[in-house]
Design an enzyme around this catalytic site. Structure first.
Site, PDB file in Angstrom:
ATOM      1  N   GLY A  78      12.591 -31.018  -2.796  1.00  0.00           N
ATOM      2  CA  GLY A  78      13.834 -31.721  -2.487  1.00  0.00           C
ATOM      3  C   GLY A  78      13.518 -33.070  -1.888  1.00  0.00           C
ATOM      4  CB  CYS A 105       7.388 -30.030  -3.075  1.00  0.00           C
ATOM      5  SG  CYS A 105       7.341 -31.789  -2.700  1.00  0.00           S
ATOM      6  CE1 TYR A 106      13.246 -31.168   3.005  1.00  0.00           C
ATOM      7  CE2 TYR A 106      14.034 -29.000   2.334  1.00  0.00           C
ATOM      8  CZ  TYR A 106      14.093 -30.083   3.189  1.00  0.00           C
ATOM      9  OH  TYR A 106      14.992 -30.092   4.222  1.00  0.00           O
ATOM     10  CG  HIS A 192       6.106 -30.446  -8.012  1.00  0.00           C
ATOM     11  ND1 HIS A 192       7.345 -29.956  -7.667  1.00  0.00           N
ATOM     12  CD2 HIS A 192       5.892 -31.523  -7.217  1.00  0.00           C
ATOM     13  CE1 HIS A 192       7.870 -30.706  -6.714  1.00  0.00           C
ATOM     14  NE2 HIS A 192       7.004 -31.659  -6.415  1.00  0.00           N
ATOM     15  CD  GLU A 194       7.796 -27.351 -10.103  1.00  0.00           C
ATOM     16  OE1 GLU A 194       6.827 -26.701  -9.650  1.00  0.00           O
ATOM     17  OE2 GLU A 194       8.456 -28.145  -9.422  1.00  0.00           O
ATOM     18  N   GLY A 247      28.509 -23.933 -36.135  1.00  0.00           N
ATOM     19  CA  GLY A 247      27.228 -24.108 -36.821  1.00  0.00           C
ATOM     20  C   GLY A 247      26.168 -24.639 -35.877  1.00  0.00           C
ATOM     21  CB  VAL A 249      21.685 -23.787 -31.259  1.00  0.00           C
ATOM     22  CG1 VAL A 249      20.737 -22.646 -30.968  1.00  0.00           C
ATOM     23  CG2 VAL A 249      20.985 -24.891 -31.992  1.00  0.00           C
ATOM     24  CG  ASP A 250      24.535 -23.834 -27.447  1.00  0.00           C
ATOM     25  OD1 ASP A 250      23.339 -23.559 -27.657  1.00  0.00           O
ATOM     26  OD2 ASP A 250      24.915 -24.838 -26.833  1.00  0.00           O
ATOM     27  CB  SER A 252      24.908 -20.198 -34.638  1.00  0.00           C
ATOM     28  OG  SER A 252      25.489 -21.250 -35.344  1.00  0.00           O
ATOM     29  CE  LYS A 394      20.739 -26.245 -27.484  1.00  0.00           C
ATOM     30  NZ  LYS A 394      22.183 -26.425 -27.583  1.00  0.00           N
TER      31      LYS A 394
END
Ligand code: XMP
Length: 539
Positions: A78, A105-106, A192, A194, A247, A249-250, A252, A394
């Site tokens: 943060g 980190c923070y 980090h 990640e 049509g 992605v979501d 569908s 996603k």
């Protein structure tokens, strides 16, 4: 509805049927968000390790955290200084839940500061790549190289660990870059793990998840499918369900999941507004109706939409006209499907976890970027929502799509705006003639980008057709034709974007194909604007 639009509508209050992520899994890691730029990424990386993870605002109550029965808690980075007045603090009761805690980190500085160690501003900040020297591997760094690269982003630093803690490592700018108190199961890392620039980051996270928290890697596309099918069945029972399919992605993947769960109780409505890319409508119909045997109503509404667009040149007016007409068509179809009997009680929405986070971390009220509502459905429709993607990022949605057998073309489809090609005929009216020129130009671009193997690397690639003619010369003849703009961008989330450096040879092929194959076009230009200051779309 499009990808974005399908995910965008959030009914409020009672109507909302939350399938909160927390209800869906047996083991969960809670990530408390202190406002760091990589907080979402932490949750995603944890999931990459096969463990479900949820991002919650740092100020959620202890009860809310405890109710999730997490296997571990991660405190994110943060921007604040832990010792500054008003800085987000640590509720020490978190440490009494009997759950391992790791600060990044923070998050680490917060633990150290709260538990009696020393955090101060360093003389120089440490931003970017840094060399980590491991002095005592502890649990997190066991078996990893003593010297390794890591990614740092901080000005304050830890000078002394709190009583009971062991310092595990240091770096150029951090006298104490990792700490642990194994007896209390509290850990901290300044760097980090990640981000990809920390090569052993994923391993360090995995150690925390498995060796410290005792998690089993069991969160996968297959487990999501199985779990959601059960939940959807529980939610809708024998009820009828309707889904606006675009049509994208979501929508569908959401539709397929629901279909897998309840078969013919689901009817999909595909509104073809005539503003799609070439052959896209047929592909959607073929895939869902023929391959997946989904009950699909396809509405050819091109003429209706083009009529509404007549004389409309202003971008927002276009969006409004399209949005309003979309809702009208959808409502008509829903009423028609209901006939004299009872209509659908449930509506499928492809809401994603990032939408949930954006709208308040899953705990608050929904606020959605207004333009993404265009082409979506309003929030006063009388449906109960079914949102099977509500817990997913996603990339997980794509994995679920692949698991369900969705063709690669649909799984990896680039985002496409709800108002479609209408907002890419810029500075003028979206007439059928202009839309057709744009559609053909776009088709050439897509073909060449795919052929070059670049489609997946680009966030979006498309053409824009300004209402401008330029002079050219072709075959000794003076021409006065359209300019096609090629726009290709890379991005992670559409909030920022960079123009893609497409190879010159590819650009040449694209330009010459457009000019040779499209009689109306005599000039092709490339948009080299990033976002900001530009936007991705031109309107
Ligand atoms: P901008 O142009 O704001 O676009 O940089 C960011 C992302 O949003 C998409 N976009 C839309 N999506 N309806 C949508 O469903 C819209 O009206 C709309 N306008 C922009 C755009 O394609 C990009 O992915």
């Amino acid at each position: 509805m499009t990808d974005a639009a399908a995910t965008a509508v959030e009914p409020e209050g009672e109507q909302r049927q939350r399938i909160t992520p927390a209800q869906t899994v047996e083991q969960e890691i809670v990530v408390l968000d202190y406002g760091g730029q990589y907080s979402q990424l932490i949750a995603r990386r944890v999931r990459d390790c096969g463990v479900f993870s949820e991002l919650l605002p740092h100020h959620v109550s202890i009860d809310e955290v405890a109710a999730r029965k997490p296997r571990g808690i991660i405190l994110s980075g943060g921007p604040a200084s832990v010792y500054a007045p008003g800085a987000p603090a640590l509720d020490e009761r978190l440490l009494e839940l009997g759950v391992p805690v790791m600060g990044i980190c923070y998050g680490m500085q917060l633990l150290v500061h709260t538990l009696g160690g020393r955090v101060e501003e360093a003389e120089v900040g440490e931003f970017g790549r840094s060399e980590l020297h491991v002095s005592e591997p502890g649990v997190l760094l066991a078996g990893l190289p003593r010297e390794q690269t890591c990614w740092m982003s901080h000005r304050d630093t830890v000078f002394e660990p709190p009583p009971g803690f062991t310092a595990l490592a240091s770096s150029t700018g951090s006298p104490v870059a990792a700490v642990q108190d194994q007896a209390r199961d509290i850990y901290g890392i300044q760097f980090h793990p990640e981000v990809v620039h920390t090569p052993y980051g994923q391993e360090i996270l995995t150690r925390f998840l498995t060796d410290v928290c005792g998690c089993e890697p069991n969160w996968s596309a297959a487990s999501i499918v199985e779990d959601q099918i059960r939940r959807i069945r529980e939610q809708v029972g024998e009820g009828k369900v309707i889904c606006g399919l675009s049509g994208g992605v979501d929508s569908s993947v959401a539709a397929l999941l629901v279909h897998r769960a309840i078969g013919d109780q689901l009817t999909c409505v595909f509104v073809d507004h005539g503003l799609m890319r070439k052959d896209e409508g047929e592909q959607v119909i073929k895939t869902f109706r023929d391959t997946f045997k989904v009950a699909l109503v396809a509405v050819d509404a091109e003429t209706r939409f083009l009529e509404k667009l007549q004389g409309v040149t202003e971008p927002e007016a276009k969006r409004k006209a399209i949005g309003a007409e979309f809702i009208r068509v959808f409502e008509e179809e829903a009423a028609r499907l209901a006939g004299d009997g009872e209509g659908a009680r449930f509506l499928v929405q492809g809401t994603l976890y990032s939408d949930v986070i954006e709208s308040g971390g899953g705990t608050g009220a929904a606020t959605i970027k207004s333009h993404h509502n265009v082409g979506g459905l309003p929030d006063d429709l009388q449906f109960e929502l079914v949102e099977p993607l509500r817990a997913l990022f996603k990339d997980e949605v794509r994995a679920v799509g692949a698991e369900l057998g969705l063709p690669e073309r649909l799984v990896w489809r680039q985002p496409f705006p709800g108002p479609g090609l209408a907002i890419r005929v810029v500075g003028g009216e979206a007439t059928r003639e202009r839309l057709d020129v744009l559609r053909e130009a776009d088709h050439i671009l897509q073909e060449e980008i795919r052929k070059a193997g670049l489609y997946r690397e680009l966030w979006q690639s498309f053409c824009v057709l300004p209402d401008v003619r330029t002079v050219g010369v072709q075959g000794d003849e003076r021409t006065y034709g359209y300019v096609v703009v090629v726009r290709a961008v890379t991005s992670d989330d559409a909030m920022t974007a960079d123009w893609a450096r497409l190879p010159y040879d590819l650009l040449e092929t694209i330009a010459s194909r457009m000019i040779n194959e499209l009689r109306e076009v005599n000039r092709v230009v490339l948009d080299i604007t990033s976002k900001p200051p530009g936007t991705i779309e031109w309107e």
